[in-house]
Motif scaffolding. Structure first.
Motif, PDB file in Angstrom:
ATOM      1  N   VAL A 185      52.148 -42.311 -36.552  1.00  0.00           N
ATOM      2  CA  VAL A 185      52.889 -40.826 -35.561  1.00  0.00           C
ATOM      3  C   VAL A 185      53.901 -40.996 -37.094  1.00  0.00           C
ATOM      4  CG1 VAL A 185      54.403 -40.992 -34.267  1.00  0.00           C
ATOM      5  CG2 VAL A 185      52.130 -41.430 -33.458  1.00  0.00           C
ATOM      6  N   ALA A 186      54.159 -41.473 -38.048  1.00  0.00           N
ATOM      7  CA  ALA A 186      55.605 -41.660 -38.441  1.00  0.00           C
ATOM      8  C   ALA A 186      55.152 -40.601 -40.148  1.00  0.00           C
ATOM      9  CB  ALA A 186      56.007 -42.971 -39.233  1.00  0.00           C
ATOM     10  N   ASP A 187      53.351 -40.767 -39.762  1.00  0.00           N
ATOM     11  CA  ASP A 187      52.679 -39.973 -41.444  1.00  0.00           C
ATOM     12  C   ASP A 187      52.797 -38.879 -40.661  1.00  0.00           C
ATOM     13  OD1 ASP A 187      52.731 -42.429 -42.777  1.00  0.00           O
ATOM     14  OD2 ASP A 187      50.089 -43.201 -41.629  1.00  0.00           O
ATOM     15  N   LEU A 188      52.978 -38.603 -39.167  1.00  0.00           N
ATOM     16  CA  LEU A 188      52.983 -37.024 -38.524  1.00  0.00           C
ATOM     17  C   LEU A 188      53.653 -36.520 -38.980  1.00  0.00           C
ATOM     18  CD1 LEU A 188      50.577 -34.882 -37.835  1.00  0.00           C
ATOM     19  CD2 LEU A 188      50.602 -36.003 -35.380  1.00  0.00           C
ATOM     20  N   PRO A 238      49.164 -45.364 -34.086  1.00  0.00           N
ATOM     21  CA  PRO A 238      47.937 -44.840 -34.588  1.00  0.00           C
ATOM     22  C   PRO A 238      48.016 -43.369 -34.005  1.00  0.00           C
ATOM     23  CG  PRO A 238      47.279 -47.104 -33.925  1.00  0.00           C
ATOM     24  CD  PRO A 238      48.575 -46.758 -33.453  1.00  0.00           C
ATOM     25  N   VAL A 239      47.500 -43.135 -34.444  1.00  0.00           N
ATOM     26  CA  VAL A 239      47.471 -41.285 -34.768  1.00  0.00           C
ATOM     27  C   VAL A 239      46.712 -41.070 -33.122  1.00  0.00           C
ATOM     28  CG1 VAL A 239      46.319 -40.135 -36.245  1.00  0.00           C
ATOM     29  CG2 VAL A 239      48.386 -38.923 -35.671  1.00  0.00           C
ATOM     30  N   GLN A 240      45.917 -41.804 -33.194  1.00  0.00           N
ATOM     31  CA  GLN A 240      44.699 -41.596 -32.926  1.00  0.00           C
ATOM     32  C   GLN A 240      44.934 -41.681 -31.047  1.00  0.00           C
ATOM     33  OE1 GLN A 240      40.604 -44.174 -33.119  1.00  0.00           O
ATOM     34  NE2 GLN A 240      40.324 -43.974 -31.097  1.00  0.00           N
ATOM     35  N   TYR A 241      45.672 -41.609 -30.428  1.00  0.00           N
ATOM     36  CA  TYR A 241      46.634 -41.857 -29.359  1.00  0.00           C
ATOM     37  C   TYR A 241      47.184 -41.034 -28.821  1.00  0.00           C
ATOM     38  CZ  TYR A 241      43.686 -46.634 -29.892  1.00  0.00           C
ATOM     39  OH  TYR A 241      43.064 -47.848 -30.248  1.00  0.00           O
ATOM     40  N   LEU A 242      47.363 -40.714 -29.780  1.00  0.00           N
ATOM     41  CA  LEU A 242      48.518 -39.351 -29.775  1.00  0.00           C
ATOM     42  C   LEU A 242      47.947 -37.861 -29.193  1.00  0.00           C
ATOM     43  CD1 LEU A 242      51.814 -38.282 -30.077  1.00  0.00           C
ATOM     44  CD2 LEU A 242      50.142 -36.541 -32.596  1.00  0.00           C
ATOM     45  N   LYS A 243      48.683 -37.201 -28.186  1.00  0.00           N
ATOM     46  CA  LYS A 243      48.021 -36.323 -27.299  1.00  0.00           C
ATOM     47  C   LYS A 243      47.350 -35.422 -27.969  1.00  0.00           C
ATOM     48  CE  LYS A 243      49.156 -32.782 -22.931  1.00  0.00           C
ATOM     49  NZ  LYS A 243      49.979 -32.738 -22.905  1.00  0.00           N
ATOM     50  N   GLY A 244      46.234 -35.129 -27.760  1.00  0.00           N
ATOM     51  CA  GLY A 244      45.743 -33.926 -28.455  1.00  0.00           C
ATOM     52  C   GLY A 244      44.702 -34.550 -29.937  1.00  0.00           C
ATOM     53  N   VAL A 245      44.676 -35.614 -30.181  1.00  0.00           N
ATOM     54  CA  VAL A 245      44.128 -35.797 -31.396  1.00  0.00           C
ATOM     55  C   VAL A 245      42.611 -36.352 -30.932  1.00  0.00           C
ATOM     56  CG1 VAL A 245      44.145 -37.934 -33.363  1.00  0.00           C
ATOM     57  CG2 VAL A 245      46.648 -35.939 -32.573  1.00  0.00           C
ATOM     58  N   GLY A 246      42.718 -37.786 -30.415  1.00  0.00           N
ATOM     59  CA  GLY A 246      41.222 -38.345 -30.135  1.00  0.00           C
ATOM     60  C   GLY A 246      40.521 -38.911 -31.381  1.00  0.00           C
ATOM     61  N   PRO A 247      39.305 -39.927 -31.904  1.00  0.00           N
ATOM     62  CA  PRO A 247      38.719 -40.552 -32.688  1.00  0.00           C
ATOM     63  C   PRO A 247      38.176 -39.125 -33.575  1.00  0.00           C
ATOM     64  CG  PRO A 247      37.936 -40.792 -30.358  1.00  0.00           C
ATOM     65  CD  PRO A 247      38.354 -40.036 -30.393  1.00  0.00           C
ATOM     66  N   THR A 248      38.091 -38.551 -33.221  1.00  0.00           N
ATOM     67  CA  THR A 248      37.336 -36.956 -34.048  1.00  0.00           C
ATOM     68  C   THR A 248      38.069 -36.734 -35.530  1.00  0.00           C
ATOM     69  OG1 THR A 248      35.437 -36.693 -32.542  1.00  0.00           O
ATOM     70  CG2 THR A 248      36.028 -35.008 -34.623  1.00  0.00           C
ATOM     71  N   LEU A 249      39.190 -36.360 -34.059  1.00  0.00           N
ATOM     72  CA  LEU A 249      40.304 -36.018 -35.790  1.00  0.00           C
ATOM     73  C   LEU A 249      41.397 -36.402 -35.991  1.00  0.00           C
ATOM     74  CD1 LEU A 249      41.631 -32.959 -36.005  1.00  0.00           C
ATOM     75  CD2 LEU A 249      43.308 -33.626 -34.017  1.00  0.00           C
ATOM     76  N   SER A 250      40.858 -37.585 -35.634  1.00  0.00           N
ATOM     77  CA  SER A 250      42.019 -39.261 -36.263  1.00  0.00           C
ATOM     78  C   SER A 250      41.033 -38.561 -37.404  1.00  0.00           C
ATOM     79  CB  SER A 250      41.722 -40.327 -35.542  1.00  0.00           C
ATOM     80  OG  SER A 250      40.840 -40.619 -35.797  1.00  0.00           O
ATOM     81  N   LEU A 251      40.258 -39.040 -37.970  1.00  0.00           N
ATOM     82  CA  LEU A 251      38.954 -39.192 -39.002  1.00  0.00           C
ATOM     83  C   LEU A 251      39.313 -38.505 -39.852  1.00  0.00           C
ATOM     84  CD1 LEU A 251      35.981 -40.504 -37.502  1.00  0.00           C
ATOM     85  CD2 LEU A 251      37.258 -41.417 -38.919  1.00  0.00           C
ATOM     86  N   ARG A 252      39.647 -36.553 -39.215  1.00  0.00           N
ATOM     87  CA  ARG A 252      40.400 -35.576 -40.265  1.00  0.00           C
ATOM     88  C   ARG A 252      41.313 -35.813 -41.046  1.00  0.00           C
ATOM     89  NH1 ARG A 252      37.554 -31.025 -36.423  1.00  0.00           N
ATOM     90  NH2 ARG A 252      34.889 -31.557 -37.174  1.00  0.00           N
ATOM     91  N   LEU A 253      42.394 -36.991 -39.822  1.00  0.00           N
ATOM     92  CA  LEU A 253      43.690 -36.558 -40.264  1.00  0.00           C
ATOM     93  C   LEU A 253      43.645 -37.968 -41.449  1.00  0.00           C
ATOM     94  CD1 LEU A 253      45.372 -36.613 -37.253  1.00  0.00           C
ATOM     95  CD2 LEU A 253      45.864 -35.133 -38.954  1.00  0.00           C
ATOM     96  N   ASP A 254      42.895 -39.047 -41.179  1.00  0.00           N
ATOM     97  CA  ASP A 254      43.206 -40.000 -42.373  1.00  0.00           C
ATOM     98  C   ASP A 254      42.363 -39.492 -43.344  1.00  0.00           C
ATOM     99  OD1 ASP A 254      43.197 -43.108 -42.370  1.00  0.00           O
ATOM    100  OD2 ASP A 254      40.726 -42.503 -43.217  1.00  0.00           O
ATOM    101  N   LYS A 255      42.145 -38.546 -43.762  1.00  0.00           N
ATOM    102  CA  LYS A 255      41.540 -38.201 -44.832  1.00  0.00           C
ATOM    103  C   LYS A 255      42.564 -37.046 -46.352  1.00  0.00           C
ATOM    104  CE  LYS A 255      37.105 -36.115 -44.331  1.00  0.00           C
ATOM    105  NZ  LYS A 255      35.814 -35.318 -44.109  1.00  0.00           N
ATOM    106  N   MET A 256      43.412 -37.309 -44.995  1.00  0.00           N
ATOM    107  CA  MET A 256      44.904 -36.254 -45.678  1.00  0.00           C
ATOM    108  C   MET A 256      45.956 -38.426 -45.030  1.00  0.00           C
ATOM    109  SD  MET A 256      45.404 -33.181 -44.623  1.00  0.00           S
ATOM    110  CE  MET A 256      45.225 -33.761 -42.969  1.00  0.00           C
ATOM    111  N   GLN A 257      45.559 -39.358 -45.814  1.00  0.00           N
ATOM    112  CA  GLN A 257      46.570 -40.316 -45.698  1.00  0.00           C
ATOM    113  C   GLN A 257      47.230 -39.932 -44.556  1.00  0.00           C
ATOM    114  OE1 GLN A 257      45.962 -43.129 -47.735  1.00  0.00           O
ATOM    115  NE2 GLN A 257      44.269 -41.944 -48.137  1.00  0.00           N
ATOM    116  N   ILE A 258      46.953 -39.833 -43.540  1.00  0.00           N
ATOM    117  CA  ILE A 258      47.917 -39.432 -42.025  1.00  0.00           C
ATOM    118  C   ILE A 258      47.220 -40.757 -40.892  1.00  0.00           C
ATOM    119  CG2 ILE A 258      48.405 -38.038 -39.967  1.00  0.00           C
ATOM    120  CD1 ILE A 258      48.340 -35.722 -42.663  1.00  0.00           C
TER     121      ILE A 258
END
Length: 306
Positions: free
Chosen positions: A34-37, A11-31
């Protein structure tokens, strides 16, 4: 191999520099992973190689300049609104960097007097003064050299997400997870016209080489784009072939003599047309076979398909 693929599903949330808040914004773009990113390819690129003296800036177009900070301070626009201005200079003139959304302490510490900056953005003029509103800024080293690549990727974004943030987290993903990427099978790779690994292509799309053609990048005509397109088409064709093989698997035949079939025909309040009888007969023949039916029933609106 399975473990390598599982790493890309992190899950992209666990990538360095992301976290829960940013992962929600990425989720809006279907990211979501890590593969999606990694597959979030830039839709265009910014070329910062053509550096202009401030005196030769052309208003109304994107420009790149290098200058030293003369000073920075907030400025009021009316009773409530404030902006922050940073004045920079080179040997030929002065230019203002304008920020409408800012943290004063951060900008003062980030860009002190004397700091050398590379600035890229849309140049405008106001009261005969060159201005760049919220430009891309890169700090230069003591010798005035770039600290990152002169060609920057520009990604599709969503509200609350910025280009610098996206570049940073994709850079983190490339550094940690690119080695886990599975290449196209060697037997397939040998048939390619573009002799380039998937890892090389993906990395180059996110970090273009210094001598890359900006026109080819923005038209998606580089060898890196071609390599990615080949992969997409290969797996599309592979999926279609797999689907065909599944359709050839054994299935239980359905017999025409079923009482339900005969009863349904007698319950119809009309007599079938010749075309309907032909279509129904062909469908029944397919249903009597020991392979799944793969048929499209086509007809105009009101022709009796149902």
């Amino acid at each position: 191999m399975i473990q390598r693929q599982e790493n890309l599903k992190t899950p992209v949330q666990y990538l360095k520099g992301v976290g829960p808040t940013l992962s929600l914004r990425l989720d809006k773009m279907q990211i979501k992973t890590v593969a999606d990113l990694l597959w979030h390819i830039p839709h265009r690129y910014t070329d910062r190689r053509n550096i202009q003296p401030i005196q030769k800036i052309i208003p109304g177009v994107f420009q790149t300049i290098i200058g030293s900070v003369v000073g920075g301070a907030p400025k009021r626009l009316g009773a409530r609104k404030k902006i922050y201005e940073i004045l920079i200079k080179d040997e030929t003139g002065l230019a203002l960097l304008i920020f409408f959304h800012f943290k004063e302490d951060y900008l003062q510490k980030k860009y002190p007097v004397g700091k050398k900056l590379l600035v890229h953005g849309l140049c405008q003029t106001f009261r005969s003064q060159f201005q760049f509103v919220h430009p891309d800024i890169e700090e230069l080293d003591e010798e005035g050299k770039h600290l990152s690549h002169p060609i920057l990727p520009v990604y599709p974004l969503t509200e609350g997400l910025h280009q610098k943030t996206m570049r940073k987290i994709i850079g983190n993903a490339l550094e940690k997870f690119l080695p886990f990427l599975e290449e196209t099978p060697l037997a397939v790779h040998k048939t390619m016209q573009v002799k380039l690994s998937l890892k090389e292509a993906l990395y180059a799309l996110h970090h273009p080489r210094e001598n890359a053609s900006i026109e080819e990048l923005n038209e998606h005509e580089t060898i890196w784009h071609q390599r990615m397109a080949y992969d997409e088409l290969f797996y599309l064709q592979l999926g279609l072939q797999m689907r065909k093989s599944i359709l050839k698997e054994n299935a239980n035949p359905l017999m025409q003599s079923s009482p339900i079939y005969e009863k349904a025909l007698h319950l119809l309040p009309f007599k079938l047309t010749r075309s309907q009888e032909v279509a129904l007969g062909e469908i029944i023949q397919d249903l009597q076979k020991n392979i799944p039916m793969n048929r499209l029933l086509e007809g105009d609106v009101g022709s009796g398909k149902t």
